[in-house]
Design a protein around this motif. Structure first.
Motif: not given
Length: 564
Positions: A303-311, A313-316, A503-507, A512-518
Protein backbone atom coordinates in the motif's frame (compact mmCIF):
# COMPACT_ATOMS: atom_id res chain seq x y z
CA UNK A 1 31.12 -17.01 11.43
CA UNK A 2 28.10 -19.11 10.49
CA UNK A 3 24.71 -17.58 9.67
CA UNK A 4 23.26 -18.99 12.91
CA UNK A 5 26.07 -17.62 15.03
CA UNK A 6 25.91 -14.29 13.28
CA UNK A 7 22.25 -13.96 14.20
CA UNK A 8 22.48 -15.23 17.77
CA UNK A 9 22.34 -11.79 19.34
CA UNK A 10 20.66 -9.90 16.55
CA UNK A 11 17.21 -9.94 18.11
CA UNK A 12 18.57 -8.06 21.12
CA UNK A 13 19.76 -5.08 19.09
CA UNK A 14 17.52 -2.10 19.88
CA UNK A 15 15.85 -0.26 17.02
CA UNK A 16 17.13 3.34 16.90
CA UNK A 17 14.53 5.99 17.65
CA UNK A 18 15.69 8.59 15.16
CA UNK A 19 18.12 9.21 12.34
CA UNK A 20 21.48 10.83 12.78
CA UNK A 21 22.09 13.95 10.75
CA UNK A 22 24.47 12.34 8.30
CA UNK A 23 25.48 8.94 6.90
CA UNK A 24 27.64 7.72 4.06
CA UNK A 25 24.60 6.14 2.38
CA UNK A 26 20.89 6.80 2.74
CA UNK A 27 18.63 4.05 1.41
CA UNK A 28 14.98 4.76 0.66
CA UNK A 29 12.70 1.76 1.17
CA UNK A 30 12.92 -1.37 3.32
CA UNK A 31 11.95 -3.86 0.63
CA UNK A 32 14.17 -6.43 -1.06
CA UNK A 33 16.10 -3.85 -3.10
CA UNK A 34 16.61 -1.40 -0.26
CA UNK A 35 17.57 -3.91 2.42
CA UNK A 36 20.00 -5.70 0.11
CA UNK A 37 21.59 -2.35 -0.77
CA UNK A 38 21.84 -1.33 2.89
CA UNK A 39 23.34 -4.66 3.93
CA UNK A 40 25.93 -4.40 1.15
CA UNK A 41 26.86 -0.82 2.00
CA UNK A 42 27.23 -1.64 5.69
CA UNK A 43 29.40 -4.67 5.01
CA UNK A 44 31.57 -2.51 2.76
CA UNK A 45 32.23 -0.27 5.75
CA UNK A 46 29.82 2.57 4.96
CA UNK A 47 27.58 4.09 7.61
CA UNK A 48 24.07 3.42 6.36
CA UNK A 49 20.46 4.16 7.23
CA UNK A 50 17.22 2.87 5.72
CA UNK A 51 14.24 5.20 5.58
CA UNK A 52 10.84 3.52 5.17
CA UNK A 53 7.50 5.26 4.70
CA UNK A 54 5.35 2.39 5.99
CA UNK A 55 4.96 1.30 9.61
CA UNK A 56 6.33 -2.10 8.54
CA UNK A 57 9.39 -3.36 6.69
CA UNK A 58 9.45 -5.77 3.75
CA UNK A 59 7.31 -3.91 1.22
CA UNK A 60 5.87 -5.93 -1.65
CA UNK A 61 8.60 -8.56 -1.27
CA UNK A 62 7.21 -9.58 2.11
CA UNK A 63 3.78 -10.09 0.53
CA UNK A 64 5.12 -12.19 -2.33
CA UNK A 65 5.94 -15.81 -3.03
CA UNK A 66 9.57 -14.61 -3.18
CA UNK A 67 10.63 -16.46 -6.28
CA UNK A 68 14.06 -15.17 -7.30
CA UNK A 69 15.33 -15.45 -10.88
CA UNK A 70 19.12 -15.28 -11.01
CA UNK A 71 20.91 -17.51 -13.54
CA UNK A 72 24.09 -19.37 -12.59
CA UNK A 73 23.75 -18.82 -8.86
CA UNK A 74 25.39 -21.24 -6.45
CA UNK A 75 22.07 -22.71 -5.28
CA UNK A 76 20.93 -23.93 -8.68
CA UNK A 77 24.41 -25.05 -9.70
CA UNK A 78 24.64 -27.14 -6.53
CA UNK A 79 21.25 -28.65 -7.42
CA UNK A 80 22.67 -29.83 -10.73
CA UNK A 81 21.09 -27.23 -13.01
CA UNK A 82 23.10 -27.14 -16.22
CA UNK A 83 23.18 -23.36 -16.59
CA UNK A 84 25.99 -21.32 -18.13
CA UNK A 85 26.62 -17.59 -18.55
CA UNK A 86 26.29 -17.97 -22.32
CA UNK A 87 22.91 -19.70 -22.05
CA UNK A 88 21.61 -17.07 -19.67
CA UNK A 89 22.82 -14.16 -21.80
CA UNK A 90 21.30 -15.64 -24.95
CA UNK A 91 17.98 -16.27 -23.23
CA UNK A 92 17.72 -12.87 -21.52
CA UNK A 93 18.58 -11.05 -24.74
CA UNK A 94 15.80 -12.90 -26.58
CA UNK A 95 13.29 -12.21 -23.80
CA UNK A 96 14.12 -8.55 -23.33
CA UNK A 97 14.80 -7.60 -26.93
CA UNK A 98 16.15 -4.13 -27.64
CA UNK A 99 14.32 -2.28 -24.87
CA UNK A 100 17.13 -2.57 -22.30
CA UNK A 101 20.82 -1.85 -23.00
CA UNK A 102 23.00 -4.94 -23.23
CA UNK A 103 25.29 -3.48 -20.56
CA UNK A 104 22.49 -3.52 -17.99
CA UNK A 105 21.55 -7.08 -18.89
CA UNK A 106 25.18 -8.12 -18.51
CA UNK A 107 25.48 -6.29 -15.19
CA UNK A 108 22.49 -8.21 -13.83
CA UNK A 109 23.75 -11.58 -15.03
CA UNK A 110 27.26 -10.91 -13.73
CA UNK A 111 26.41 -9.47 -10.32
CA UNK A 112 23.38 -11.61 -9.52
CA UNK A 113 25.23 -14.76 -8.42
CA UNK A 114 27.70 -12.72 -6.37
CA UNK A 115 24.82 -10.87 -4.71
CA UNK A 116 23.13 -14.09 -3.68
CA UNK A 117 26.33 -15.53 -2.25
CA UNK A 118 26.92 -12.28 -0.35
CA UNK A 119 23.41 -12.37 1.15
CA UNK A 120 23.88 -15.94 2.33
CA UNK A 121 27.21 -15.06 3.95
CA UNK A 122 25.82 -12.02 5.75
CA UNK A 123 22.30 -13.03 6.80
CA UNK A 124 20.51 -16.17 7.99
CA UNK A 125 18.90 -16.58 4.56
CA UNK A 126 19.27 -19.84 2.68
CA UNK A 127 17.53 -20.78 -0.57
CA UNK A 128 15.94 -23.75 -2.36
CA UNK A 129 15.83 -24.53 -6.05
CA UNK A 130 12.24 -24.48 -7.36
CA UNK A 131 12.74 -27.68 -9.30
CA UNK A 132 10.58 -27.81 -12.42
CA UNK A 133 9.29 -24.23 -12.31
CA UNK A 134 10.07 -23.52 -15.94
CA UNK A 135 11.51 -20.33 -17.34
CA UNK A 136 8.58 -18.45 -18.85
CA UNK A 137 9.79 -18.95 -22.43
CA UNK A 138 11.68 -22.25 -22.14
CA UNK A 139 11.58 -22.93 -25.87
CA UNK A 140 13.68 -19.85 -26.65
CA UNK A 141 17.44 -20.35 -27.09
CA UNK A 142 18.98 -20.57 -23.63
CA UNK A 143 15.62 -21.17 -21.95
CA UNK A 144 15.37 -23.92 -19.35
CA UNK A 145 12.24 -26.11 -19.04
CA UNK A 146 13.30 -27.12 -15.54
CA UNK A 147 13.78 -23.50 -14.56
CA UNK A 148 16.32 -21.32 -12.77
CA UNK A 149 14.15 -19.92 -9.97
CA UNK A 150 14.88 -20.24 -6.27
CA UNK A 151 12.99 -19.31 -3.11
CA UNK A 152 13.95 -18.71 0.53
CA UNK A 153 14.26 -21.66 2.87
CA UNK A 154 12.29 -21.83 6.12
CA UNK A 155 13.38 -19.25 8.68
CA UNK A 156 12.56 -18.96 12.38
CA UNK A 157 10.98 -15.57 12.98
CA UNK A 158 12.17 -15.64 16.59
CA UNK A 159 15.56 -14.36 15.40
CA UNK A 160 13.95 -10.94 15.01
CA UNK A 161 12.58 -10.69 18.53
CA UNK A 162 10.12 -7.81 18.84
CA UNK A 163 11.04 -6.60 15.36
CA UNK A 164 9.00 -9.48 13.93
CA UNK A 165 5.82 -7.55 14.75
CA UNK A 166 6.92 -4.92 12.24
CA UNK A 167 7.18 -7.35 9.30
CA UNK A 168 4.70 -6.52 6.52
CA UNK A 169 2.10 -9.28 6.24
CA UNK A 170 1.78 -11.83 3.41
CA UNK A 171 -0.58 -11.42 0.49
CA UNK A 172 -2.37 -14.67 1.39
CA UNK A 173 -1.58 -16.16 4.82
CA UNK A 174 -0.26 -19.70 5.02
CA UNK A 175 -2.85 -22.18 6.34
CA UNK A 176 -2.64 -22.49 10.13
CA UNK A 177 -0.29 -25.16 11.37
CA UNK A 178 1.45 -25.62 8.01
CA UNK A 179 4.80 -24.53 6.60
CA UNK A 180 4.30 -23.96 2.89
CA UNK A 181 6.83 -23.10 0.22
CA UNK A 182 5.92 -21.30 -2.97
CA UNK A 183 6.72 -24.44 -4.94
CA UNK A 184 4.20 -26.40 -2.82
CA UNK A 185 1.15 -24.48 -4.06
CA UNK A 186 1.20 -26.28 -7.38
CA UNK A 187 0.60 -29.56 -5.57
CA UNK A 188 -1.72 -28.23 -2.88
CA UNK A 189 -4.03 -27.13 -5.69
CA UNK A 190 -4.13 -30.75 -6.86
CA UNK A 191 -4.39 -32.41 -3.44
CA UNK A 192 -7.91 -33.73 -4.07
CA UNK A 193 -6.96 -35.54 -7.28
CA UNK A 194 -3.25 -36.31 -7.16
CA UNK A 195 -1.34 -38.55 -4.71
CA UNK A 196 1.62 -36.20 -4.75
CA UNK A 197 -0.72 -33.39 -3.73
CA UNK A 198 -1.61 -35.36 -0.61
CA UNK A 199 2.06 -36.11 -0.01
CA UNK A 200 3.01 -32.44 -0.23
CA UNK A 201 0.10 -31.45 2.02
CA UNK A 202 1.29 -33.94 4.63
CA UNK A 203 4.84 -32.61 4.34
CA UNK A 204 3.62 -29.04 4.89
CA UNK A 205 1.71 -30.14 7.98
CA UNK A 206 4.70 -32.10 9.30
CA UNK A 207 6.97 -29.07 8.90
CA UNK A 208 4.47 -26.96 10.82
CA UNK A 209 4.18 -29.50 13.60
CA UNK A 210 7.94 -29.87 13.94
CA UNK A 211 8.43 -26.10 14.02
CA UNK A 212 5.76 -25.76 16.72
CA UNK A 213 7.42 -28.46 18.83
CA UNK A 214 10.72 -26.56 18.56
CA UNK A 215 9.01 -23.35 19.64
CA UNK A 216 9.72 -21.66 16.31
CA UNK A 217 7.77 -19.08 14.36
CA UNK A 218 8.31 -20.54 10.89
CA UNK A 219 8.49 -18.18 7.93
CA UNK A 220 8.70 -19.01 4.23
CA UNK A 221 8.34 -17.17 0.91
CA UNK A 222 8.35 -13.38 1.15
CA UNK A 223 8.08 -13.46 4.92
CA UNK A 224 11.33 -15.41 5.12
CA UNK A 225 13.10 -13.18 2.61
CA UNK A 226 12.18 -9.92 4.33
CA UNK A 227 12.84 -11.24 7.82
CA UNK A 228 16.21 -12.66 6.80
CA UNK A 229 17.36 -9.40 5.25
CA UNK A 230 16.13 -7.47 8.29
CA UNK A 231 18.05 -9.83 10.57
CA UNK A 232 21.17 -9.13 8.54
CA UNK A 233 20.68 -5.40 9.01
CA UNK A 234 20.17 -5.83 12.76
CA UNK A 235 23.42 -7.74 13.03
CA UNK A 236 25.20 -5.11 10.94
CA UNK A 237 23.84 -2.28 13.09
CA UNK A 238 21.93 -0.61 10.27
CA UNK A 239 19.00 1.48 11.53
CA UNK A 240 15.67 1.06 9.71
CA UNK A 241 13.46 4.08 10.37
CA UNK A 242 9.81 3.20 9.86
CA UNK A 243 7.01 5.75 9.48
CA UNK A 244 9.56 8.03 7.80
CA UNK A 245 8.44 9.07 4.31
CA UNK A 246 10.68 10.63 1.71
CA UNK A 247 9.53 14.19 1.08
CA UNK A 248 12.20 15.06 -1.47
CA UNK A 249 15.81 14.64 -2.49
CA UNK A 250 18.32 17.28 -1.52
CA UNK A 251 20.19 18.46 -4.62
CA UNK A 252 23.15 20.79 -4.32
CA UNK A 253 25.25 21.83 -7.28
CA UNK A 254 23.62 19.14 -9.42
CA UNK A 255 24.51 16.39 -6.93
CA UNK A 256 22.12 14.51 -4.65
CA UNK A 257 23.46 15.01 -1.12
CA UNK A 258 20.66 13.70 1.04
CA UNK A 259 16.94 13.43 1.61
CA UNK A 260 14.28 15.50 3.28
CA UNK A 261 12.00 13.75 5.78
CA UNK A 262 9.26 15.12 8.08
CA UNK A 263 11.78 15.19 10.94
CA UNK A 264 14.34 17.10 8.88
CA UNK A 265 17.16 16.49 6.39
CA UNK A 266 19.33 13.39 6.43
CA UNK A 267 22.62 13.94 4.64
CA UNK A 268 24.37 11.35 2.49
CA UNK A 269 28.12 11.79 2.13
CA UNK A 270 28.39 9.18 -0.64
CA UNK A 271 24.91 8.97 -2.12
CA UNK A 272 21.24 8.01 -1.96
CA UNK A 273 19.89 4.65 -3.16
CA UNK A 274 16.19 4.72 -3.98
CA UNK A 275 14.48 1.36 -3.50
CA UNK A 276 11.06 2.72 -2.64
CA UNK A 277 9.00 0.52 -4.97
CA UNK A 278 6.64 1.44 -7.75
CA UNK A 279 3.63 3.71 -8.12
CA UNK A 280 0.84 1.15 -8.20
CA UNK A 281 -1.14 2.91 -5.47
CA UNK A 282 -0.84 6.39 -7.01
CA UNK A 283 -3.97 6.98 -9.08
CA UNK A 284 -2.68 10.20 -10.64
CA UNK A 285 0.57 8.62 -11.83
CA UNK A 286 -1.24 5.58 -13.20
CA UNK A 287 -3.65 7.84 -15.08
CA UNK A 288 -0.74 9.90 -16.42
CA UNK A 289 1.43 7.04 -17.65
CA UNK A 290 -0.71 3.94 -18.18
CA UNK A 291 -3.51 2.74 -20.42
CA UNK A 292 -7.13 2.85 -19.37
CA UNK A 293 -8.95 1.30 -17.67
CA UNK A 294 -6.52 1.50 -14.77
CA UNK A 295 -6.66 2.31 -11.09
CA UNK A 296 -5.24 1.40 -7.73
CA UNK A 297 -7.77 -1.24 -6.65
CA UNK A 298 -6.51 -4.14 -8.82
CA UNK A 299 -2.92 -4.29 -7.57
CA UNK A 300 -1.53 -6.52 -4.82
CA UNK A 301 1.56 -4.34 -4.35
CA UNK A 302 2.33 -2.86 -0.93
CA UNK A 303 0.00 0.00 0.00
CA UNK A 304 2.88 2.40 0.62
CA UNK A 305 3.99 2.17 -3.01
CA UNK A 306 2.81 5.53 -4.28
CA UNK A 307 5.80 6.44 -6.42
CA UNK A 308 7.39 8.88 -3.98
CA UNK A 309 10.95 7.96 -4.94
CA UNK A 310 10.21 8.06 -8.66
CA UNK A 311 8.54 11.45 -8.39
CA UNK A 312 11.44 12.83 -6.35
CA UNK A 313 13.88 11.49 -8.90
CA UNK A 314 11.96 13.10 -11.74
CA UNK A 315 12.06 16.44 -9.93
CA UNK A 316 15.83 16.01 -9.64
CA UNK A 317 16.09 15.55 -13.40
CA UNK A 318 15.85 11.78 -13.82
CA UNK A 319 14.61 10.33 -17.09
CA UNK A 320 11.87 7.71 -16.72
CA UNK A 321 11.48 4.36 -18.49
CA UNK A 322 8.72 1.74 -18.85
CA UNK A 323 6.17 3.82 -16.97
CA UNK A 324 3.36 2.40 -19.09
CA UNK A 325 4.05 -1.13 -17.90
CA UNK A 326 3.62 -3.27 -14.78
CA UNK A 327 4.18 -6.79 -13.52
CA UNK A 328 0.73 -7.63 -14.82
CA UNK A 329 -1.42 -10.65 -14.13
CA UNK A 330 -5.06 -11.61 -14.79
CA UNK A 331 -6.85 -10.93 -11.51
CA UNK A 332 -10.30 -11.36 -10.00
CA UNK A 333 -11.51 -8.21 -8.19
CA UNK A 334 -12.76 -9.95 -5.06
CA UNK A 335 -14.51 -7.75 -2.50
CA UNK A 336 -11.68 -7.91 0.05
CA UNK A 337 -8.74 -7.60 -2.34
CA UNK A 338 -7.83 -8.62 -5.90
CA UNK A 339 -6.79 -12.20 -6.47
CA UNK A 340 -3.84 -12.74 -8.83
CA UNK A 341 -4.60 -15.89 -10.86
CA UNK A 342 -1.81 -18.39 -11.50
CA UNK A 343 -2.90 -22.03 -11.54
CA UNK A 344 -6.58 -21.22 -11.91
CA UNK A 345 -6.36 -20.25 -15.59
CA UNK A 346 -3.97 -23.06 -16.55
CA UNK A 347 -5.73 -26.02 -14.95
CA UNK A 348 -7.78 -28.14 -17.36
CA UNK A 349 -11.46 -27.29 -17.62
CA UNK A 350 -11.42 -23.51 -18.00
CA UNK A 351 -11.43 -20.96 -20.82
CA UNK A 352 -10.79 -17.21 -20.88
CA UNK A 353 -13.14 -15.22 -23.13
CA UNK A 354 -13.61 -11.59 -24.10
CA UNK A 355 -16.80 -9.55 -24.06
CA UNK A 356 -17.95 -11.30 -27.23
CA UNK A 357 -17.66 -14.71 -25.57
CA UNK A 358 -14.62 -15.68 -27.65
CA UNK A 359 -11.20 -16.98 -26.57
CA UNK A 360 -8.39 -14.54 -27.37
CA UNK A 361 -5.22 -15.92 -25.75
CA UNK A 362 -3.49 -19.00 -24.41
CA UNK A 363 -4.89 -19.06 -20.90
CA UNK A 364 -1.70 -20.69 -19.59
CA UNK A 365 0.69 -18.11 -21.04
CA UNK A 366 2.92 -16.00 -18.76
CA UNK A 367 0.61 -13.77 -16.77
CA UNK A 368 2.12 -10.49 -17.96
CA UNK A 369 1.60 -11.55 -21.59
CA UNK A 370 -2.09 -12.26 -21.01
CA UNK A 371 -2.72 -8.74 -19.70
CA UNK A 372 -0.71 -7.18 -22.53
CA UNK A 373 -3.11 -8.92 -24.93
CA UNK A 374 -6.11 -7.69 -22.92
CA UNK A 375 -4.93 -4.09 -23.27
CA UNK A 376 -3.80 -4.41 -26.88
CA UNK A 377 -7.15 -5.79 -28.02
CA UNK A 378 -9.52 -3.97 -25.70
CA UNK A 379 -12.10 -2.07 -27.72
CA UNK A 380 -10.89 -3.41 -31.06
CA UNK A 381 -14.14 -5.08 -32.03
CA UNK A 382 -14.77 -6.50 -28.57
CA UNK A 383 -14.18 -5.48 -24.97
CA UNK A 384 -11.36 -7.45 -23.35
CA UNK A 385 -11.47 -5.65 -19.99
CA UNK A 386 -13.07 -7.26 -18.16
CA UNK A 387 -12.53 -10.71 -19.58
CA UNK A 388 -14.19 -13.81 -18.13
CA UNK A 389 -12.72 -17.05 -16.82
CA UNK A 390 -15.30 -19.79 -17.41
CA UNK A 391 -15.17 -23.12 -15.50
CA UNK A 392 -17.59 -25.94 -14.82
CA UNK A 393 -18.49 -27.94 -11.70
CA UNK A 394 -16.09 -30.73 -12.67
CA UNK A 395 -13.26 -28.19 -12.37
CA UNK A 396 -14.61 -26.99 -9.02
CA UNK A 397 -14.88 -30.57 -7.77
CA UNK A 398 -11.19 -31.21 -8.38
CA UNK A 399 -9.10 -28.10 -7.73
CA UNK A 400 -8.40 -25.61 -5.01
CA UNK A 401 -9.53 -22.13 -6.11
CA UNK A 402 -7.70 -19.37 -4.25
CA UNK A 403 -8.23 -20.76 -0.73
CA UNK A 404 -11.57 -22.49 -1.36
CA UNK A 405 -11.24 -26.27 -1.27
CA UNK A 406 -12.81 -28.47 -3.95
CA UNK A 407 -16.56 -29.17 -3.53
CA UNK A 408 -17.00 -26.31 -1.07
CA UNK A 409 -19.22 -23.41 -2.15
CA UNK A 410 -17.63 -20.16 -3.15
CA UNK A 411 -18.26 -17.24 -0.76
CA UNK A 412 -21.56 -15.41 -1.27
CA UNK A 413 -19.65 -12.13 -1.23
CA UNK A 414 -17.94 -13.07 -4.50
CA UNK A 415 -21.31 -13.35 -6.25
CA UNK A 416 -22.80 -10.33 -4.48
CA UNK A 417 -19.90 -8.14 -5.63
CA UNK A 418 -20.10 -9.23 -9.28
CA UNK A 419 -16.70 -10.92 -9.17
CA UNK A 420 -18.31 -14.31 -9.84
CA UNK A 421 -21.47 -15.64 -11.50
CA UNK A 422 -23.11 -19.07 -11.54
CA UNK A 423 -25.72 -20.63 -13.83
CA UNK A 424 -27.03 -24.07 -14.73
CA UNK A 425 -26.45 -23.69 -18.47
CA UNK A 426 -23.82 -22.02 -20.59
CA UNK A 427 -26.52 -19.86 -22.18
CA UNK A 428 -27.80 -18.66 -18.81
CA UNK A 429 -24.27 -17.85 -17.73
CA UNK A 430 -23.68 -15.88 -20.92
CA UNK A 431 -26.80 -13.83 -20.25
CA UNK A 432 -25.66 -13.05 -16.71
CA UNK A 433 -22.25 -11.73 -17.79
CA UNK A 434 -23.53 -9.98 -20.90
CA UNK A 435 -21.84 -11.97 -23.67
CA UNK A 436 -23.59 -13.47 -26.73
CA UNK A 437 -25.03 -16.84 -25.82
CA UNK A 438 -24.38 -18.54 -29.16
CA UNK A 439 -20.79 -17.29 -29.21
CA UNK A 440 -19.99 -18.59 -25.74
CA UNK A 441 -21.61 -21.94 -26.52
CA UNK A 442 -19.61 -22.16 -29.74
CA UNK A 443 -16.38 -21.27 -27.94
CA UNK A 444 -16.87 -23.98 -25.34
CA UNK A 445 -17.87 -26.58 -27.94
CA UNK A 446 -14.74 -25.87 -29.96
CA UNK A 447 -12.54 -25.94 -26.86
CA UNK A 448 -14.09 -29.23 -25.75
CA UNK A 449 -13.06 -30.72 -29.08
CA UNK A 450 -9.48 -29.59 -28.49
CA UNK A 451 -9.59 -31.21 -25.05
CA UNK A 452 -10.53 -34.55 -26.59
CA UNK A 453 -7.69 -34.49 -29.11
CA UNK A 454 -5.19 -32.84 -26.75
CA UNK A 455 -4.26 -30.11 -29.24
CA UNK A 456 -5.31 -26.49 -28.90
CA UNK A 457 -5.30 -25.46 -32.56
CA UNK A 458 -6.19 -21.86 -31.75
CA UNK A 459 -3.70 -20.84 -29.03
CA UNK A 460 -1.48 -23.91 -28.44
CA UNK A 461 -2.19 -24.17 -24.73
CA UNK A 462 -0.10 -26.95 -23.27
CA UNK A 463 2.58 -26.88 -25.95
CA UNK A 464 5.07 -25.06 -23.71
CA UNK A 465 6.69 -26.56 -20.63
CA UNK A 466 5.67 -23.37 -18.82
CA UNK A 467 1.98 -23.99 -19.59
CA UNK A 468 2.23 -27.42 -18.04
CA UNK A 469 3.76 -26.34 -14.73
CA UNK A 470 0.42 -25.49 -13.11
CA UNK A 471 -1.54 -28.11 -15.04
CA UNK A 472 -2.93 -31.48 -13.91
CA UNK A 473 -0.43 -34.22 -14.89
CA UNK A 474 -3.06 -36.94 -14.55
CA UNK A 475 -5.25 -35.44 -17.29
CA UNK A 476 -4.64 -36.93 -20.72
CA UNK A 477 -3.76 -36.39 -23.50
CA UNK A 478 -3.01 -32.74 -22.59
CA UNK A 479 -2.66 -31.81 -18.89
CA UNK A 480 -3.89 -28.28 -19.63
CA UNK A 481 -7.09 -29.25 -21.47
CA UNK A 482 -10.34 -30.79 -20.25
CA UNK A 483 -13.90 -30.30 -21.52
CA UNK A 484 -16.42 -28.08 -19.73
CA UNK A 485 -19.55 -30.19 -19.45
CA UNK A 486 -20.83 -30.50 -15.88
CA UNK A 487 -23.37 -27.97 -14.60
CA UNK A 488 -23.41 -25.57 -12.91
CA UNK A 489 -21.04 -23.29 -14.77
CA UNK A 490 -19.11 -20.36 -13.26
CA UNK A 491 -17.71 -17.10 -14.63
CA UNK A 492 -15.08 -15.00 -12.87
CA UNK A 493 -14.49 -11.38 -13.80
CA UNK A 494 -10.88 -10.90 -14.94
CA UNK A 495 -9.19 -7.49 -14.82
CA UNK A 496 -5.58 -6.35 -15.43
CA UNK A 497 -4.13 -6.74 -11.95
CA UNK A 498 -0.46 -6.48 -11.09
CA UNK A 499 2.22 -7.30 -8.54
CA UNK A 500 3.46 -3.72 -8.87
CA UNK A 501 4.51 -1.30 -11.58
CA UNK A 502 7.79 -1.86 -13.42
CA UNK A 503 8.64 1.62 -14.66
CA UNK A 504 10.83 4.14 -12.91
CA UNK A 505 14.05 6.08 -13.09
CA UNK A 506 16.39 5.30 -15.95
CA UNK A 507 19.60 3.72 -14.68
CA UNK A 508 22.86 2.48 -16.13
CA UNK A 509 24.77 -0.75 -15.53
CA UNK A 510 26.06 0.65 -12.22
CA UNK A 511 22.50 1.50 -11.04
CA UNK A 512 23.27 5.24 -11.34
CA UNK A 513 20.27 7.38 -12.26
CA UNK A 514 20.47 9.07 -15.65
CA UNK A 515 19.07 12.25 -17.13
CA UNK A 516 17.36 12.24 -20.52
CA UNK A 517 20.63 13.21 -22.21
CA UNK A 518 22.36 10.15 -20.75
CA UNK A 519 24.38 12.05 -18.16
CA UNK A 520 24.60 10.72 -14.61
CA UNK A 521 22.94 12.48 -11.68
CA UNK A 522 25.81 12.33 -9.16
CA UNK A 523 24.93 10.74 -5.85
CA UNK A 524 21.63 9.16 -7.00
CA UNK A 525 21.03 5.44 -7.53
CA UNK A 526 17.87 3.38 -8.00
CA UNK A 527 16.95 -0.30 -7.80
CA UNK A 528 13.80 -2.42 -7.83
CA UNK A 529 10.51 -0.99 -9.00
CA UNK A 530 11.71 2.57 -8.49
CA UNK A 531 13.84 1.99 -11.60
CA UNK A 532 13.01 0.87 -15.12
CA UNK A 533 13.03 -2.93 -15.10
CA UNK A 534 15.97 -4.79 -16.66
CA UNK A 535 13.32 -7.20 -17.99
CA UNK A 536 11.91 -4.50 -20.24
CA UNK A 537 8.35 -5.29 -21.25
CA UNK A 538 8.79 -9.00 -20.60
CA UNK A 539 9.33 -11.52 -17.80
CA UNK A 540 12.08 -14.15 -17.94
CA UNK A 541 10.91 -16.40 -15.12
CA UNK A 542 9.51 -16.56 -11.61
CA UNK A 543 11.38 -13.97 -9.57
CA UNK A 544 12.16 -11.55 -12.39
CA UNK A 545 11.11 -8.73 -10.06
CA UNK A 546 12.94 -9.63 -6.86
CA UNK A 547 16.11 -11.09 -8.43
CA UNK A 548 17.06 -7.91 -10.32
CA UNK A 549 15.85 -5.69 -7.45
CA UNK A 550 18.25 -7.29 -5.00
CA UNK A 551 21.02 -7.43 -7.59
CA UNK A 552 20.92 -3.75 -8.51
CA UNK A 553 20.64 -2.77 -4.85
CA UNK A 554 23.89 -4.71 -4.38
CA UNK A 555 25.43 -3.13 -7.48
CA UNK A 556 24.52 0.40 -6.31
CA UNK A 557 25.99 -0.05 -2.85
CA UNK A 558 29.20 -1.53 -4.21
CA UNK A 559 29.55 1.34 -6.66
CA UNK A 560 29.26 3.83 -3.82
CA UNK A 561 31.76 1.86 -1.74
CA UNK A 562 34.23 1.77 -4.63
CA UNK A 563 34.11 5.56 -5.07
CA UNK A 564 36.81 6.32 -2.55
Amino acid sequence: MTGGALMAGAALAPAPARAAAEYDVVVIGAGAAGMTAALTAAKRGLSTVVIEKAPTFGGSAARSGAGIWIPNNEVILAAGVQDTPAKAATYLARVVGGTVPVERQQAFLSAGPAMLSFVMRNSPLRFRFMDGYSDYYPELPGGMPNGRSIEPAQLDGNILGAELTRLNGPYIPTPAGMVVYSADYKWLTLAAVNPKGLEVSAACLLRGTEAALRGEKPLTMGQSLAAGLRAGLLAAGVPVLLNTPLLDLIVEGGRVTGVLTPSGPVRARRGVIVGSGGFEHNAAMRARFQRQPIGTSWTVGAEANTGDGIAAGERAGAALDLMDDAWWGPSIPLPDEPYFCLAERTLPGCVLVNGNGVRFVNEGAPYSDVVHVMYDRNGSGAPHIPAWLIVDQNYRNKYLFRDVAPLLPLPDAWFDSGAAYKAWTVEQLAAKIGVPQAALRGTINRFNGFAVTGRDLDFHRGDSAYDRYYADPLVRPNPCLAPLWLAPFYAFRIVPGDLGTKGGMRTDARARVLRADGSVIPGLYAAGNASGAVMGHSYAGSGSTIGPAMTFGYVAANDLANAR
